[in-house]
Design a protein around this motif. Structure first.
Motif: not given
Lengths: 418, 89, 998
Positions: A130-142, C914-919, C971-980
């Motif tokens: 759930a935090y990843s969802r939030r954090g990724n959203s934040m990152r994509l918003n800069g 192959k690449t699992s997509i992070p939740e 995209m999971s910028p937190l995990k530095n992943k971009t998966i087509p």
């Protein structure tokens, strides 16, 4: 206006501090203003300031029923962040973070903006997701966000309970490094001082008792210091919103609830960050004075009393010890309560109303402090231009009709459940 | 901690109860044609008065009955409590 | 080392029991009954700490809870407590304490440099500087300030101590055992009331311990002892010492902390360190007394400047002299008692009285004892750095504006008395307004708001006769109201010396050309000039003054400083004190140990833990558990070196291939009974329920009134008027309340009852192609064929004699059954299943495999039903009846909910398979777009599809319905992943649902 600096401080010190000017004056109300802002809390003061600064509207009165800065801006846990999932919130609060970063210099008043980083703890993989969802959203918003594993959290906040004797072990956390704290009183005073210097009349102990409206247009307000005419009126009264709305025959998607907070006695530095508990509702930081500043749940029933009951604090502190066992030996020094304008989706309202010239700023729930600058900035824009800014376009009253709700927590309309 | 008189169980401390919000919110009847305005008022709009407030409480750790409480939102004084089918003026 | 300031034979300490202790590493001796403060003073130690801001030397100022200075770090039994008040800490053998807020030592403190820079550090100086360059505040200045601030240090160890809670009800709670407390408690108790008498100090008696008054034919102290021992014997009375009532909350709930073991070297076994009492009192007698307030003069923070009442208490209770050359400075009569007490013990004090010509019995007595009394005299300033050595004194004019010629007088302590401030905290916390009493220059309680009465000096009554009379009567009246008894006892005669009027004088003006600091708040270093500055700068509201200067915000909460601060503001602002007002009194009256507030709910017990009846089996079979709300559920069963991924994959594969069993006990279960049960379900769920036959289950979705999905689950018709509803684990309690709300509040005419049966049934889901074979083996007498027990069928049977309910429902998408037996038989059932399943290669599976199975089937769960989605979003719009009304239906036609491009659940497969997509990843069109990058949706759940042997995810995607086949980026910028990825149907396995029906 006197400029505050280390040089002026030394100069004045040598003269025995006799030459300091008043930070804001104490004028009697004029008979008419271009804009009246009701509410001398952070948001009202910021609105008055940005009206003058950004829109060159200086024939402004700010009326406050008590003393300025005495509402929630003076009784919060001073946390700043923009770690939101929804775009409407994220982008709005991030603009706020920009304003925080330069606020001391902008206001020439040290508001002690301190980006010490805010960490939301996660206690399960589901919560990490759930935090990843939030954090990724934040990152994509800069917006800055970092996902921390257990070991990384441990490195940053070693005082957390990493032992086996915990009910909900720490899995990791979401961190916004630029989040942090500021000195709450200074924010109110800094805005007041600058607004005053640009011509805004700050009128304290002036309670609004009614509104003059003709043909669907606002004409002025009635107060304990007499009637005051105005072309535009902005409401910034947080927990008192429903009371003023009643005078306007408006019913709003808001309920007023009490939130308590407390501080411990001051101790030597032990916690650098702002940390929130993920398996409950508790947040904690250490003030510059050394006090642990702690907050948590609402008291849980409609309340206009700025006082709460102990079981709520007991619950808050229980979660506190679950997170930081060292709190057990500290003493609770001060407690206080603030009344919160809880909106039905947890997000604010900054909008025009059906009355021409009357503008509404409310619904801050327990997150109003961090919004102070951007709330004032967008509200000033909305009032000055008579249209919403794109940053507050989502915070409309009409979203409760259209279903474009902004519900960060997914809890719906039971505002008392946090 | 409030001390609330459950109409069925008597005086009990607040930690036995759950709050249920404004008791004056009336749900439109089933199958009734209602305007957007009336529906949205029901779902979202609340008077939230400062002063006397009639509200619902649920004796969740007791008899599990919902009931009404008239309380002052400033002083928390409870004027009376009543069963759901009773009116509080 | 000898106790050179200890008098022989005086005081209440136990001379037979010598106690050794250490302060700042040095060993000293005191006696049993001492506080750390009295023992240190007895040993001539007056320097205990440093002040908050200027690091000025600090000694002792009071003798109790009002103490602003003497804050120490305490060491007890291998643990340490920060910020203990030496005036309250009782001495025990082996006590160790250290000064705080000083480095390297209290004697030589580097921080004291602040004192020399003090003109540059006025109130609020930090608001005016430290602003340039921008980043320096956080990087340079603030860390420096933080280090300098704070007092003691927190222990880094877990607190070993135990704290307990107690809930109590009484007729009358009496807070304080001085004359008013004893009198009211005694007369109420004699009249049959259930009384709790709480005293903060170890000794009962309050002011009677140190007064010269007589009650009846005995001394006040003897009378107090007699009353207390009588009260202690009465069955309707609870008498507690070391117990501070610190908070007065709503509906006469008061909270008290009892310090049970703080005065002992270690906490005894089976005894808590402290106990927190929640007391619901029908009535409260607030007899909390009053606190002496200081007079403000130059350098009035120097160690050796003490409250006159404290000096008297040290003398009479502890037999300790605060000095041998005392100077007493007063504006009222009470300090003469201190002077006389010194004189009686062979020490001759000098008394300076700001009044010009007071006349009273006690002054005459002092005169007759040859005490040097100088009227119209004041202390201008204390001299000496770490201890008072001299005082500058002078004559003062009648209007208190003109000072005469200053002379120096040698002294080693200055005992100051500026009259008394009623302790109105509890009364004010109860909601009462306060009123200013001109006669005593202080606030007293206004009209009573809750059921409480304030008595004695807490109510501004400083005369013993009146105090006893009103308190005896109050105790009687209160008890009569409650007990209806009418046993009134006579009020004893009392005698004390009459007092003359005090002088309305609280601050000595500065002599010309002198810049002495005159402190109001001793701990936070708030001086007269700070208040003046705040007012000059427009911080005029008393709350602004407090916040700008930090007046009254220290750990003593302004007990000795607030009123003088108000006096100063009122005189500068030219307002009367009541119009200046005061800051709000909030609980706690005195700082309370957080451990005591929390009690026993710590560590593993901070929240309850719920376990299924099969928990021990899971434990024995290497289950790794996961928290599901407060439940513990097996996440997977570890074999060998397996990790989560491998184990859950194995378990899921086995379900798809053979048969698996999963503990589903945690699901919420609700019995819905009554003739209108079907109608009720029809209103609660979005789909139709009126025609569900007996012995059939149906899946249902319920909404909140705002149209958002609240919960889902299957409900089975057990008999004509009996339905068995299941909810998700997370929403079980909410759903029950929800149902009760609609039944009781909205549709009371429906004849339906609901009750939770979650705890009554243990549940096992048996899933997989071989599940029917297993079921047949388990239930030999039952026909479990597809014809007799089809999908969504229900039968009752027995498992080796144990009654069982069998539901043919499936979350995994496989042929599956759920068996429920009464909880007590849960483990029996489980073992039977495992035993019988052996030949079918049965394996238990945990929540992780369960997730995998449901995800690849496209079944939504908690991560999709996140409180923000409507049925359409979850692909559940087929279950939304168009014909009938139900909870939340009206909300579904709103603009945002019916938008053409409304979000909807879809399946997502990585292009590389192959690449699992992070939740928690988001779906975007352009991975390289500039920020903010528009997000089309998010990955709600991911798994490794065991059916397809590649990663598969569910997502809630904007316009999901029309996006199938599209290629996007996860995209999971937190995990530095971009998966087509490619968007596919959410039903990745068995899209037609044939298996569950097979």
């Amino acid at each position: 206006m006197q400029k505050y600096s280390v040089f002026s401080l030394i100069k004045n010190a040598l003269k025995g501090h006799k030459d300091w000017e008043v930070a804001w004056k104490d004028p009697a109300p004029k008979s008419e203003y271009d804009v009246i802002i009701i509410g001398g809390g952070g948001h009202g003061l910021a609105t008055a300031y940005y009206l003058a600064k950004e829109h060159n509207i200086t024939n402004v009165a700010l009326v406050e029923k008590s003393w300025i800065g005495g509402g929630n801006v003076g009784r919060n846990t001073t946390i700043l962040r923009s770690n939101y999932m929804h775009d409407e919130n994220g982008l709005f609060y991030e603009k706020g973070m920009d304003l925080w970063r330069s606020m001391s210099q902008d206001l020439n008043f040290n508001v002690m903006y301190s980006p010490r980083g805010i960490i939301n703890l996660a206690h399960s993989d589901a919560q990490m997701n759930a935090y990843s969802r939030r954090g990724n959203s934040m990152r994509l918003n800069g917006i800055d966000a970092v996902l921390l594993g257990r070991e990384e959290v441990k490195k940053l906040v070693p005082m957390l309970d990493f032992s086996d004797n915990v009910r909900f072990p720490i899995f990791g956390g979401l961190m916004q490094p630029s989040g942090g704290t500021a000195r709450h009183d200074a924010v109110a005073w800094g805005y007041a001082r600058q607004a005053d210097s640009m011509g805004v009349d700050i009128i304290q102990h002036c309670e609004v008792s009614g509104f003059d409206i003709a043909n669907g247009k606002i004409k002025g307000i009635r107060t304990s210091k007499g009637n005051i005419k105005a072309k535009k009126v902005g409401l910034c009264v947080a927990g008192s919103t429903s009371v003023l709305a009643e005078m306007l025959n408006m019913t709003l998607p808001i309920e007023t609830h009490l939130l308590q907070a407390c501080v411990s006695e001051p101790i030597k530095p032990i916690l650098d960050h702002v940390v929130t508990f993920g398996a409950g509702h508790f947040y904690c930081s250490q003030s510059d004075k050394g006090e642990m500043v702690m907050g948590g749940d609402l008291d849980g029933y409609n309340s206009y009393a700025q006082r709460g009951n102990l079981p709520t604090l007991q619950h808050v502190l229980t979660e506190g010890i679950a997170m930081f066992p060292f709190l057990s030996k500290l003493k609770m020094l001060r407690t206080w309560g603030g009344i919160m304008d809880m909106s039905m989706d947890g997000s604010p309202i900054i909008d025009k109303t059906h009355i021409d010239g009357l503008y509404l700023n409310c619904g801050w729930c327990y997150g109003g402090f961090k919004a102070t600058p951007v709330s004032g900035w967008t509200f000033a824009h909305t009032i000055a231009q008579d249209r919403v800014h794109e940053l507050n376009a989502g915070f409309s009253l009409s979203r409760f009709n259209t279903g474009h709700l902004i519900d960060e927590k997914g809890l719906g309309t039971k505002t008392w459940i946090s | 901690m409030l001390y609330i008189k459950c109409p069925y169980c008597g005086m009990r401390s607040q930690n036995e109860f759950a709050y249920g919000g404004d008791a004056n919110v009336k749900r439109p009847e089933l199958n009734e044609e209602v305007s957007d305005k009336i529906w949205d008022e029901f779902v979202y709009l609340r008077k939230s008065p400062r002063g006397k407030h009639i509200e619902l409480w649920h004796h969740i750790s007791g008899c599990r009955q919902w009931f009404k409480v008239q309380r002052d939102t400033t002083t928390h004084e409870i004027f009376r409590t009543a069963a759901i089918n009773e009116d509080i003026k | 080392m000898s106790q050179e300031y200890r008098l022989d034979k005086v005081g209440l300490v136990n001379r037979d029991k010598k106690i050794s202790f250490k302060f700042n590493g040095k060993k000293y001796f005191g006696y049993e009954g001492d506080t750390l403060a009295s023992a240190l003073i007895a040993n001539g130690v007056h320097l205990v700490g440093r002040s908050f801001k200027y690091h000025r030397p600090r000694g002792f100022f009071g003798a109790g809870v009002d103490e602003p200075y003497a804050i120490v770090q305490l060491y007890r039994n291998g643990e340490t407590d920060p910020n203990c008040r030496a005036t309250e800490q009782e001495l025990f053998e082996g006590l160790e304490a250290k000064s705080v807020n000083c480095w390297p030592s209290v004697n030589f403190d580097i921080g004291a440099i602040n004192n020399f820079l003090n003109i540059f550090l006025p109130a609020g100086f930090y608001y005016k500087t430290f602003m340039w360059p921008r980043s320096f505040w956080y990087r340079i200045y603030e860390p420096f300030i933080r280090k300098a601030a704070g007092f003691g240090s927190a222990s880094k160890k877990h607190d070993k101590e135990r704290y307990e809670h107690k809930y109590e009800y009484c007729d009358l709670l009496v807070t304080g055992s001085g004359p008013s407390g004893l009198a009211s408690a005694y007369s109420a108790a004699k009249n049959g009331a259930k009384v709790i008498l709480a005293e903060d100090k170890p000794r009962f008696g309050g002011s009677l311990l140190t007064s010269e008054a007589n009650i009846g034919n005995q001394s006040g102290k003897e009378w107090a002892e007699k009353i207390i021992s009588e009260l202690q014997e009465m069955p309707n009375v609870t008498v507690k010492n070391r117990s501070q009532v610190f908070g007065y909350y709503d509906h006469n709930m008061l909270v008290m902390s009892e310090r049970i073991s703080d005065h002992l070297p270690e906490t005894k076994k089976f005894t808590p360190k402290q106990r927190l009492w929640y007391i619901r009192a029908k009535e409260v007698a607030i007899s909390s007394g009053s606190i002496e307030r200081p007079i403000v003069f130059g350098n009035n923070d120097t160690p050796g400047v003490v409250l006159s009442s404290a000096a008297k208490e040290y003398l009479k209770v502890y037999g300790v002299l605060v000095g041998k050359k005392p100077l007493i400075f007063t504006n009222n009569d009470s300090a003469y008692e201190t002077a006389i007490e010194f004189k009686k013990n062979g020490i001759t004090p000098v008394v300076l009285d700001s009044r010009s010509n007071p006349d009273s019995e006690i002054i005459s007595e002092a005169v007759s004892m040859d005490i040097d009394i100088r009227f119209s005299h004041v202390v201008v300033a204390a001299k000496g750095y770490k201890k008072v050595k001299k005082a500058e004194i002078t004559k003062i004019s009648e209007d208190k504006n003109e000072l005469g010629k200053i002379e120096n007088i040698n002294c080693d302590c200055i005992c100051v008395s500026g009259f008394w401030t009623p302790t109105i905290h509890l009364s004010s916390q109860s909601g009462n307004k306060t009123k200013f009493d001109e006669k005593i220059d202080a606030f007293i309680p206004g009209k009573s708001k809750q059921n409480e009465t304030t008595l004695g000096s807490a109510n501004g009554v400083f005369n013993l006769e009146d105090t006893l009379k009103t308190s005896f009567e109050a105790g009687y009246e209160i008890s009569k109201k409650i007990t209806k008894n009418d046993n009134k006892i006579s009020i004893p005669q009392s005698y004390e010396k009459k007092q003359s009027k005090h002088d309305k004088f609280w601050c000595v003006p500065l002599p010309k050309n002198k810049k002495y600091k005159r402190f109001l708040d001793f701990q936070n270093d708030v001086s007269v000039t700070d208040i003046e500055l705040a007012l000059r700068e427009g911080y005029r509201s008393i709350e602004h003054v407090k916040r700008y200067t930090t007046l009254g915000m220290a750990t003593d909460q302004g007990k000795t400083s607030n009123l003088n601060g108000l006096q100063l503001v009122s005189s500068i602002e030219n307002k009367v004190v009541p119009s200046v007002g005061h800051t709000t009194f909030r609980p706690p009256y005195t700082p309370v140990c957080i451990g005591a507030i929390v009690g026993r709910e710590i560590g593993k017990h901070s929240k309850p833990t719920r376990k299924s009846p099969m928990h021990s089996w899971h434990e024995k079979n290497n289950a790794v558990f996961v928290d599901a709300g407060v439940w513990l559920r097996p996440r997977y069963y570890k074999r060998g070196n397996e990790n989560l991924f491998l184990a859950s994959k194995r378990e899921a594969e086995n379900v798809r291939k053979n048969v698996g069993v999963c503990d589903v006990t945690t699901l919420g279960k609700i019995d819905v009974k009554g003739p209108d049960a079907a109608e009720f379900l029809n209103r609660v769920y979005t789909n139709a329920w009126l025609k569900l036959p007996i012995g059939k289950a149906r899946y249902g979705v319920m909404l909140r009134e705002d149209g958002i999905v609240m919960d889902d689950g299957t409900t089975t018709r057990i008999s004509e008027n009996h339905y068995h509803m299941t909810t998700t684990t997370a929403q079980a309690a909410n759903v029950l309340s929800h149902l009760e709300y609609y039944l009781q509040v909205v549709w009371p005419k429906l004849n339906v009852n609901v009750v939770s049966t979650t705890e009554q049934w243990a549940g096992a889901a048996i899933a997989g192609p071989k599940s029917r074979l297993l079921m047949q083996k388990l239930f030999k007498d039952l026909d479990v064929s597809n014809e007799s027990l089809p999908f969504m069928g229900y039968v009752e049977s027995n498992l080796s004699g144990v009654p069982a309910r069998i539901f043919r429902i499936s979350f995994s998408g496989e042929l599956a059954y759920e068996v429920n037996v009464e909880s007590d038989n849960g483990n029996f059932m489980w073992e039977k299943i495992m035993e019988a399943g052996q030949e079918f290669q049965i394996q238990p599976y945990g929540t992780e495999a369960l997730s995998t199975l449901r995800i690849e089937m496209g079944h939504v769960a908690g991560s999709e039903l996140d409180g923000r989605t409507i049925p359409y979003d979850n692909g559940l719009d087929g279950l939304v009846s168009k014909k009938k009304d139900f909870i939340g239906k009206r909300s579904l036609i709103r603009k945002a909910f019916t938008a053409k491009d409304r979000q909807r659940v879809v399946g997502v497969v990585p292009l590389d398979k192959k690449t699992s997509i992070p939740e928690g990843s988001h779906l975007v069109k352009d991975a390289k777009a500039k920020l903010p990058n528009p997000k089309l949706g998010h990955i709600s759940a991911s798994c490794w599809s065991v059916e397809h042997n590649n990663p598969f995810s569910l997502a809630i995607l904007k316009d999901g319905k029309n996006m199938i086949g599209q290629k996007l980026f996860a995209m999971s910028p937190l995990k530095n992943k971009t998966i087509p990825v490619e968007i596919v149907s959410s039903h990745y396995v068995d899209p037609k649902g044939e298996r569950v029906r097979s």
